[in-house]
Design a protein around this motif. Structure first.
Motif, PDB file in Angstrom:
ATOM      1  N   GLY A 107      -4.212   2.996   0.695  1.00  0.00           N
ATOM      2  CA  GLY A 107      -4.214   3.193   2.135  1.00  0.00           C
ATOM      3  C   GLY A 107      -2.857   3.573   2.685  1.00  0.00           C
ATOM      4  O   GLY A 107      -1.832   3.309   2.072  1.00  0.00           O
ATOM      5  N   THR A 150       0.851  -1.188   0.000  1.00  0.00           N
ATOM      6  CA  THR A 150       0.000   0.000   0.000  1.00  0.00           C
ATOM      7  C   THR A 150       0.888   1.240   0.000  1.00  0.00           C
ATOM      8  O   THR A 150       2.103   1.152   0.246  1.00  0.00           O
ATOM      9  CB  THR A 150      -0.921   0.050   1.231  1.00  0.00           C
ATOM     10  N   ASP A 155      -7.743  -0.642  -1.877  1.00  0.00           N
ATOM     11  CA  ASP A 155      -7.005  -0.610  -0.609  1.00  0.00           C
ATOM     12  C   ASP A 155      -5.540  -0.250  -0.799  1.00  0.00           C
ATOM     13  O   ASP A 155      -4.865   0.123   0.166  1.00  0.00           O
ATOM     14  CB  ASP A 155      -7.102  -1.962   0.093  1.00  0.00           C
TER      15      ASP A 155
END
Length: 261
Positions: free
Chosen positions: A261, A78, A258
């Protein structure tokens, strides 16, 4: 019923590389693109244990680079996992170690090529196969002409790259080109954006696959030198690479949000 009226061209949408109101916005953009590219590399099977690395130059601190964490799957990275590493290989922001052997190579390429924003290297299957032959890509398809006389061969193998001298030799072999084949090792690509470096790697890996397949089947017909050069002028710029990459970025960003993130 009257003829449909054509929509003015200026009203049609066409994505182009963005501009940024602040350096912080540009930094966030580069980090998002890096995390997305790593996810895509994971999808394409470009991981081999802890091998493989991707860096992007920080827009403010130009001797520092964002990189993937050592030992973390590409498919799980991420934005918040990314590391900021200085030119000496020291982590200055982040929670993980950096691959020191990898960074020794990337740092020398970034130093030798101030125009390069991003560097991608991975032990992909077809890239390694062609690298084992010590061959360059040949102009046998339209797509591979993007690399025609714009990639190099580092014709040596001395083990894992761990010292600056070896990394400098690879950077010198790359020269002004967009890619280098590391004999018995794999592929390395560069670009003026993460998107361009990622697209060149994906395109180069596919070109290796096509060349190996074509030669296994018979004798490929080479594209004429002049035609190959003209095709490279049409397809070989980092802007064209950026444009080609956008559908892949859309896929990964929509299917795996995601990553931001």
């Amino acid at each position: 019923m009257p003829e449909p009226t054509p929509i003015p061209i200026e009203q049609l949408q066409f994505a182009m590389p963005p501009t940024y109101p602040t350096v912080e916005a540009e930094r966030r953009y580069r980090k998002e693109r890096l995390a997305a590219a790593l996810r895509l590399f994971g999808r394409h099977g470009f991981e081999e244990g802890v091998s493989g690395h991707f860096t992007v130059r920080d827009p403010e601190f130009r001797d520092c680079f964002w990189a993937n964490p050592f030992g973390m799957s590409f498919r799980h990275v991420t934005v918040s996992d990314l590391l900021l590493v200085n030119s000496g290989g020291q982590v200055v922001e982040g929670r993980h170690h950096v691959n020191q052997a990898a960074f020794a190579l990337h740092a020398q390429i970034h130093a030798a090529r101030p125009d390069v924003v991003a560097v991608a290297h991975s032990h992909s299957t077809y890239g390694r196969a062609l690298a084992s032959l010590g061959e360059l890509l040949e102009p046998i398809t339209q797509d591979v002409c993007a690399f025609y006389e714009d990639h190099a061969l580092f014709d040596a193998y001395t083990g894992v790259v761990v010292d600056e001298a070896e990394a400098r030799r690879i950077a010198a072999a790359l020269g002004p080109h967009k890619a280098v084949i590391l004999r018995n090792h794999g592929l390395l690509t560069v670009g003026d954006s993460v998107d361009a470096a990622a697209w060149w790697f994906l395109a180069m890996e596919r070109s290796c696959q096509v060349q190996l397949t074509a030669k296994a089947a018979g004798k490929p017909v080479r594209i004429d030198h002049g035609d190959a050069l003209r095709t490279r002028e049409q397809l070989g710029s980092d802007l064209v690479a950026w444009i080609n990459y956008q559908p892949l970025f859309q896929q990964i960003s929509r299917e795996e949000p995601d990553l931001f993130g």
